[in-house]
Structure formats: structure tokens, C-alpha cells
Write an enzyme that holds these catalytic residues in place. Sequence first.
Site, short mmCIF file in Angstrom:
data_model
loop_
_atom_site.label_atom_id
_atom_site.label_comp_id
_atom_site.label_asym_id
_atom_site.label_seq_id
_atom_site.Cartn_x
_atom_site.Cartn_y
_atom_site.Cartn_z
N ALA A 42 -5.16 -0.61 4.69
CA ALA A 42 -4.43 -0.39 5.94
C ALA A 42 -4.73 0.97 6.56
O ALA A 42 -4.72 1.10 7.78
CB ALA A 42 -2.92 -0.54 5.69
N VAL A 67 1.57 -4.20 3.22
CA VAL A 67 1.84 -3.07 2.34
C VAL A 67 3.17 -3.35 1.66
O VAL A 67 4.20 -3.44 2.33
CB VAL A 67 1.88 -1.73 3.12
CG1 VAL A 67 2.08 -0.57 2.16
CG2 VAL A 67 0.62 -1.55 3.96
N THR A 72 5.39 4.25 -6.51
CA THR A 72 4.99 5.60 -6.14
C THR A 72 5.20 5.84 -4.65
O THR A 72 5.53 4.94 -3.89
CB THR A 72 3.51 5.85 -6.48
OG1 THR A 72 2.70 5.03 -5.62
CG2 THR A 72 3.22 5.53 -7.94
N HIS A 74 2.98 6.28 -2.54
CA HIS A 74 1.83 5.75 -1.80
C HIS A 74 2.26 4.82 -0.66
O HIS A 74 1.65 4.83 0.42
CB HIS A 74 0.89 5.02 -2.77
CG HIS A 74 -0.38 4.56 -2.16
ND1 HIS A 74 -1.35 5.43 -1.73
CD2 HIS A 74 -0.84 3.31 -1.89
CE1 HIS A 74 -2.36 4.74 -1.23
NE2 HIS A 74 -2.07 3.45 -1.31
N ARG A 112 7.55 -13.40 6.52
CA ARG A 112 7.07 -12.77 7.75
C ARG A 112 5.65 -13.21 8.11
O ARG A 112 5.30 -13.30 9.28
CB ARG A 112 7.15 -11.25 7.61
CG ARG A 112 8.59 -10.77 7.72
CD ARG A 112 8.83 -9.42 7.06
NE ARG A 112 10.22 -9.03 7.20
CZ ARG A 112 11.23 -9.53 6.48
NH1 ARG A 112 10.99 -10.45 5.56
NH2 ARG A 112 12.46 -9.13 6.68
#
Length: 139
Positions: A42, A67, A72, A74, A112
Site C-alpha cells: 500500500a 491493511v 505492531t 506498522h 467491505r
Amino acid sequence: MAKFLIVEARFYDHLNDMLVAGAKAALKEAGHEVEVITVPGALEIPGAIALADQSEDYDGYVAIGVVIRGETYHFEIVAGESARGIMALTMDGVAIGNGILTVENEAQALVRADPKQKDKGGEAAKAALALLALRERWS
């Protein structure tokens, strides 16, 4: 007829397939040409769109990716920076629909991504179409 580039970060293949299908369907239904390219993640999507836009081959873009929050920090970096990069390009007049899902888990992503449910790929394509129409109106 406009030409759109879908830029996808393929990480979750089954989810990406649904998002791309929704985006393609919306663009083709509106009578536009569609091309798809893949980038590693991404974070690379805004850069790929910026490079493609320099070619002047495309009228608009759809960013596609998923995502999912992990353990973490990230997630925050990828979610925030990819959105920031896309928004910066949009503020410069590039017609982009952001279909990068940022979710807590795969179940949320599935709902989604599915064109029969929330169809976020299709929604992102429609956003790109709307921005292109505005750009053409005010150009």
C-alpha cells in the site's frame, strides 16, 4: 470515454480480487477503459499513481489494497502514509478513488471488499469518477 488505472497492492489475493472486480464493474458500467497494475504494498500505491500520472495516459485512478491491523505499529504507518500520499495527489488535481481498506480483521475486510455487500472497490471507482467530473468542470 476516460481511461482509468487501478493500482493494487496484492497481499490478500481473495480480498483484492473482490475489490478490483467491484472497481472494474463500476468503471466499465460507466463506459470507461480500465487497466490494472500491481505494486508490492500500500505504501507504493501513491508513488505508482504519481509516476503513471506523469505519462498523461490516464484520466483517473483507483487505489486498491487491504491493511489489517497486526501486533505492531506498522498498521498505523501504512494506513496513514498511504492515505496521506493519495490525498496529496488528489489535492494536486489527480482524480483518485481510495479503495485501500484499513480494518481490524479479515472478517471486516471481507464484508467491505465483497461487491455484493459494501463494495468498497466500486465505491472507490465512483469517487474517482466524481473527482474526474469535477476536474473537467473546472478545467
